[in-house]
Write an enzyme that holds these catalytic residues in place. Structure first.
Site, PDB file in Angstrom:
ATOM      1  N   CYS A 263       1.286   7.257  16.996  1.00 22.34           N
ATOM      2  CA  CYS A 263       1.615   7.034  15.595  1.00 22.34           C
ATOM      3  C   CYS A 263       2.810   6.087  15.524  1.00 22.34           C
ATOM      4  O   CYS A 263       3.390   5.717  16.534  1.00 22.34           O
ATOM      5  CB  CYS A 263       1.838   8.353  14.859  1.00 22.34           C
ATOM      6  SG  CYS A 263       3.462   9.002  15.026  1.00 22.34           S
TER       7      CYS A 263
ATOM      8  N   THR B 272      12.533  -7.191  -9.807  1.00 19.81           N
ATOM      9  CA  THR B 272      12.130  -8.583 -10.043  1.00 19.81           C
ATOM     10  C   THR B 272      10.794  -8.866  -9.369  1.00 19.81           C
ATOM     11  O   THR B 272      10.592  -8.490  -8.216  1.00 19.81           O
ATOM     12  CB  THR B 272      13.219  -9.537  -9.491  1.00 19.81           C
ATOM     13  OG1 THR B 272      14.444  -9.214 -10.146  1.00 19.81           O
ATOM     14  CG2 THR B 272      12.862 -10.992  -9.732  1.00 19.81           C
TER      15      THR B 272
ATOM     16  N   GLY C 294       0.811  -1.218   0.000  1.00 19.25           N
ATOM     17  CA  GLY C 294       0.000   0.000   0.000  1.00 19.25           C
ATOM     18  C   GLY C 294       0.841   1.263   0.000  1.00 19.25           C
ATOM     19  O   GLY C 294       0.531   2.231  -0.700  1.00 19.25           O
ATOM     20  N   THR C 295       1.899   1.264   0.780  1.00 24.89           N
ATOM     21  CA  THR C 295       2.722   2.477   0.878  1.00 24.89           C
ATOM     22  C   THR C 295       3.325   2.833  -0.480  1.00 24.89           C
ATOM     23  O   THR C 295       3.260   3.982  -0.920  1.00 24.89           O
ATOM     24  CB  THR C 295       3.839   2.268   1.927  1.00 24.89           C
ATOM     25  OG1 THR C 295       3.213   1.977   3.178  1.00 24.89           O
ATOM     26  CG2 THR C 295       4.723   3.486   2.068  1.00 24.89           C
TER      27      THR C 295
ATOM     28  N   ASN D  52      -8.496   3.644   8.056  1.00 30.51           N
ATOM     29  CA  ASN D  52      -7.873   2.537   8.791  1.00 30.51           C
ATOM     30  C   ASN D  52      -8.071   2.634  10.302  1.00 30.51           C
ATOM     31  O   ASN D  52      -7.929   1.653  11.005  1.00 30.51           O
ATOM     32  CB  ASN D  52      -6.385   2.458   8.463  1.00 30.51           C
ATOM     33  CG  ASN D  52      -5.697   3.793   8.538  1.00 30.51           C
ATOM     34  OD1 ASN D  52      -6.073   4.749   7.852  1.00 30.51           O
ATOM     35  ND2 ASN D  52      -4.702   3.886   9.387  1.00 30.51           N
TER      36      ASN D  52
ATOM     37  N   SER E  10      -3.220  -3.786  -0.744  1.00 24.97           N
ATOM     38  CA  SER E  10      -2.100  -4.431  -0.055  1.00 24.97           C
ATOM     39  C   SER E  10      -2.551  -5.805   0.443  1.00 24.97           C
ATOM     40  O   SER E  10      -3.545  -5.909   1.173  1.00 24.97           O
ATOM     41  CB  SER E  10      -1.674  -3.549   1.116  1.00 24.97           C
ATOM     42  OG  SER E  10      -0.635  -4.163   1.828  1.00 24.97           O
TER      43      SER E  10
ATOM     44  N   HIS F  61      -1.514  -8.009   2.635  1.00 26.49           N
ATOM     45  CA  HIS F  61      -1.508  -8.492   4.024  1.00 26.49           C
ATOM     46  C   HIS F  61      -2.729  -8.052   4.822  1.00 26.49           C
ATOM     47  O   HIS F  61      -2.933  -8.498   5.943  1.00 26.49           O
ATOM     48  CB  HIS F  61      -0.204  -8.118   4.743  1.00 26.49           C
ATOM     49  CG  HIS F  61      -0.057  -6.678   5.123  1.00 26.49           C
ATOM     50  ND1 HIS F  61      -0.283  -6.229   6.403  1.00 26.49           N
ATOM     51  CD2 HIS F  61       0.319  -5.583   4.418  1.00 26.49           C
ATOM     52  CE1 HIS F  61      -0.053  -4.925   6.465  1.00 26.49           C
ATOM     53  NE2 HIS F  61       0.310  -4.518   5.273  1.00 26.49           N
TER      54      HIS F  61
ATOM     55  N   GLN G 129      -7.836  -0.686   3.023  1.00 24.61           N
ATOM     56  CA  GLN G 129      -8.680  -1.248   4.088  1.00 24.61           C
ATOM     57  C   GLN G 129      -9.969  -1.887   3.566  1.00 24.61           C
ATOM     58  O   GLN G 129     -10.674  -2.546   4.333  1.00 24.61           O
ATOM     59  CB  GLN G 129      -9.024  -0.169   5.125  1.00 24.61           C
ATOM     60  CG  GLN G 129      -7.844   0.238   5.999  1.00 24.61           C
ATOM     61  CD  GLN G 129      -7.389  -0.857   6.955  1.00 24.61           C
ATOM     62  OE1 GLN G 129      -8.149  -1.762   7.319  1.00 24.61           O
ATOM     63  NE2 GLN G 129      -6.135  -0.810   7.369  1.00 24.61           N
TER      64      GLN G 129
HETATM   65  N1  PLP Z   1      -3.162   2.758   3.437  1.00 26.32           N
HETATM   66  C1  PLP Z   1      -3.941   2.346   4.458  1.00 26.32           C
HETATM   67  C2  PLP Z   1      -5.333   2.861   4.552  1.00 26.32           C
HETATM   68  C3  PLP Z   1      -3.463   1.434   5.397  1.00 26.32           C
HETATM   69  O1  PLP Z   1      -4.237   1.041   6.383  1.00 26.32           O
HETATM   70  C4  PLP Z   1      -2.134   0.958   5.261  1.00 26.32           C
HETATM   71  C5  PLP Z   1      -1.550   0.038   6.263  1.00 26.32           C
HETATM   72  O2  PLP Z   1      -1.819   0.138   7.441  1.00 26.32           O
HETATM   73  C6  PLP Z   1      -1.357   1.410   4.185  1.00 26.32           C
HETATM   74  C7  PLP Z   1      -1.907   2.307   3.294  1.00 26.32           C
HETATM   75  C8  PLP Z   1       0.059   0.932   3.976  1.00 26.32           C
HETATM   76  O3  PLP Z   1       0.034  -0.351   3.440  1.00 26.32           O
HETATM   77  P1  PLP Z   1       1.339  -1.304   3.517  1.00 26.32           P
HETATM   78  O4  PLP Z   1       1.394  -1.802   4.919  1.00 26.32           O
HETATM   79  O5  PLP Z   1       1.056  -2.394   2.539  1.00 26.32           O
HETATM   80  O6  PLP Z   1       2.499  -0.492   3.122  1.00 26.32           O
END
Ligand code: PLP
Length: 395
Positions: free
Chosen positions: A326, A238, A72-73, A152, A200, A202, A180
């Site tokens: 945080c 990769t 996600g990041t 989240n 994402s 996980h 989410q």
């Molecule tokens: N965006 C939201 C709304 C999230 O809840 C999270 C993870 O907590 C992320 C982005 C980041 O995702 P990742 O952990 O895959 O980098």
């Protein structure tokens, strides 16, 4: 060892055993690099392509609109930074909300330091963005609107399709962080009217360190990662073949059980709230009471700190989260709760409980038994809790 009762599924989820089985061969005997041309590599490339097709099919996208990332990041960073660079000639103004994940907010701040302008639309007391606020924020030099699908921390679900109509009418690109909601709510990128969407694995019982970005055909964006030309030259590196295969499997499984999971988890979540609300004084629900994720309960309690509740619950075997600390470990109150209009001292006393597939009615009843005495003990020790004084009248 005492049973661990995991109630932090918004943070991460365990990989489903079927996901792990699907991944294993790609870690060992079928380890080829999908960018190579001999059969071992071609087999891996075929697995990546199958995963792409399966994921695309489940969100109403074309396979060539799916780009694999590390999570996600990365997807959020890419959507924002990649659009800012590609759309420089059109303008330097971006729009987001005040309750986004740090992956979005920090990317926006990074751009602000480099001369871009960012408008953060406010949310109401439940955490909802008003599409009209987005419309008002759009200017001729706006290049991107980035609004999350569900929050989240408090689980509030945004009116994405309505915001999508606004951005399309205005001709501004629209990115949605669906980290989410993927695997929890039905997602159709065409119905939602989005140009980019982050996911994402996980968060939906897939592996960590793998995710994707949906990028609508012909959307202009510059790459974040440069290198070997993978993903049509738009995301080098990769391929994480086991991760990609696992993510596709996890999404397939989530799709098949989404409705049942949502109904079951929402019923347990509602029982939890009813059980706590009935016996604990000065406990309040954070977030929108109706438009929220089925597995999310976020509460605040007067007179205590979220961190102390977490530590005492941990001693009883529960994993939950606070809405106040945080990731850096600082004790700043959550930007999300502050944006909802919750005063800092109340935001500090918040707890996020997120249910999942392993949650049972017994877990919930145990929580309802264990938590009220913890609250009573912490309030006894609290210098800011007084049964009959002004702190009770503030809310
Ligand atoms: N965006 C939201 C709304 C999230 O809840 C999270 C993870 O907590 C992320 C982005 C980041 O995702 P990742 O952990 O895959 O980098």
């Amino acid at each position: 060892m005492e049973e661990v009762i995991y109630l932090d599924h918004a943070s991460t989820t365990p990989a489903d055993p079927e996901v792990v089985s699907a991944m294993l061969p790609w870690l060992s005997e079928a380890f080829g690099n999908p960018s190579t041309v001999y059969s071992l590599g071609l087999t891996a490339a075929h697995a990546v392509q199958q995963a792409r097709e399966s994921i695309a099919g489940s969100i109403g996208a074309e396979p060539e609109e799916i780009y694999f990332t590390s999570g996600g990041t990365e997807s959020d960073n890419w959507a924002i930074l990649g659009t800012a660079e590609a759309q420089q000639k059109k303008g330097h103004h971006l729009i987001t909300s005040s309750i986004e994940h740090h992956a979005v907010l920090e990317s926006m701040e990074y751009l602000e330091k480099r001369g871009y302008e960012v408008t953060r639309v406010p949310v109401d007391g439940g955490g909802l963005v008003n599409p009209e606020e987005v419309r008002r924020a759009i200017r001729p030099d706006s290049i991107l609107v980035s609004i999350m699908h569900a929050n989240n921390e408090v689980g509030t679900i945004q009116p994405i399709a309505e915001i999508g109509r606004v951005t399309r009418e205005a001709g501004v690109l629209f990115h949605v962080d669906a980290v989410q909601t993927a695997g929890k709510l039905p997602l159709d990128v065409k119905e939602l009217g989005v140009d980019m969407l982050s996911m994402s694995a996980h968060k939906f019982y897939g592996p960590k360190g793998v995710g994707l970005m949906y990028l609508r055909k012909r959307t202009r964006i510059t790459p974040l990662l440069h290198g070997g030309g993978q993903e049509k030259g738009r995301r080098a590196g990769t391929h994480n073949v086991p991760g990609i295969v696992g993510m596709a499997k996890a999404l397939e499984l989530a799709g098949a059980r989404m409705g049942d999971d949502a109904v079951r988890e929402a019923a347990l979540r509602d029982r939890l709230w009813q059980g706590l609300e009935g016996v604990i004084e000065s406990i309040y629900l954070n977030g929108d009471p109706l438009r929220r994720l089925p597995n999310n309960l976020n509460v605040r309690l007067d007179g205590i700190e979220g961190e102390s509740m977490i530590l005492m619950l941990d001693m009883e075997g529960f994993c939950v989260s606070s809405g106040s600390a945080c990731t850096t470990g600082s004790l700043e109150p959550s930007h999300v709760l502050l944006a909802l209009g919750i005063p800092a001292e109340h935001a500090h006393g918040s707890l996020r409980i997120t249910l999942g597939r392993s949650t049972t009615a017994d877990h919930i009843e145990k929580f309802i038994r264990v938590f009220p005495p913890i609250v009573a003990r912490l309030r006894e020790m609290s210098p800011i809790w007084c049964a009959n004084c002004v702190c009770k009248q503030r809310t």
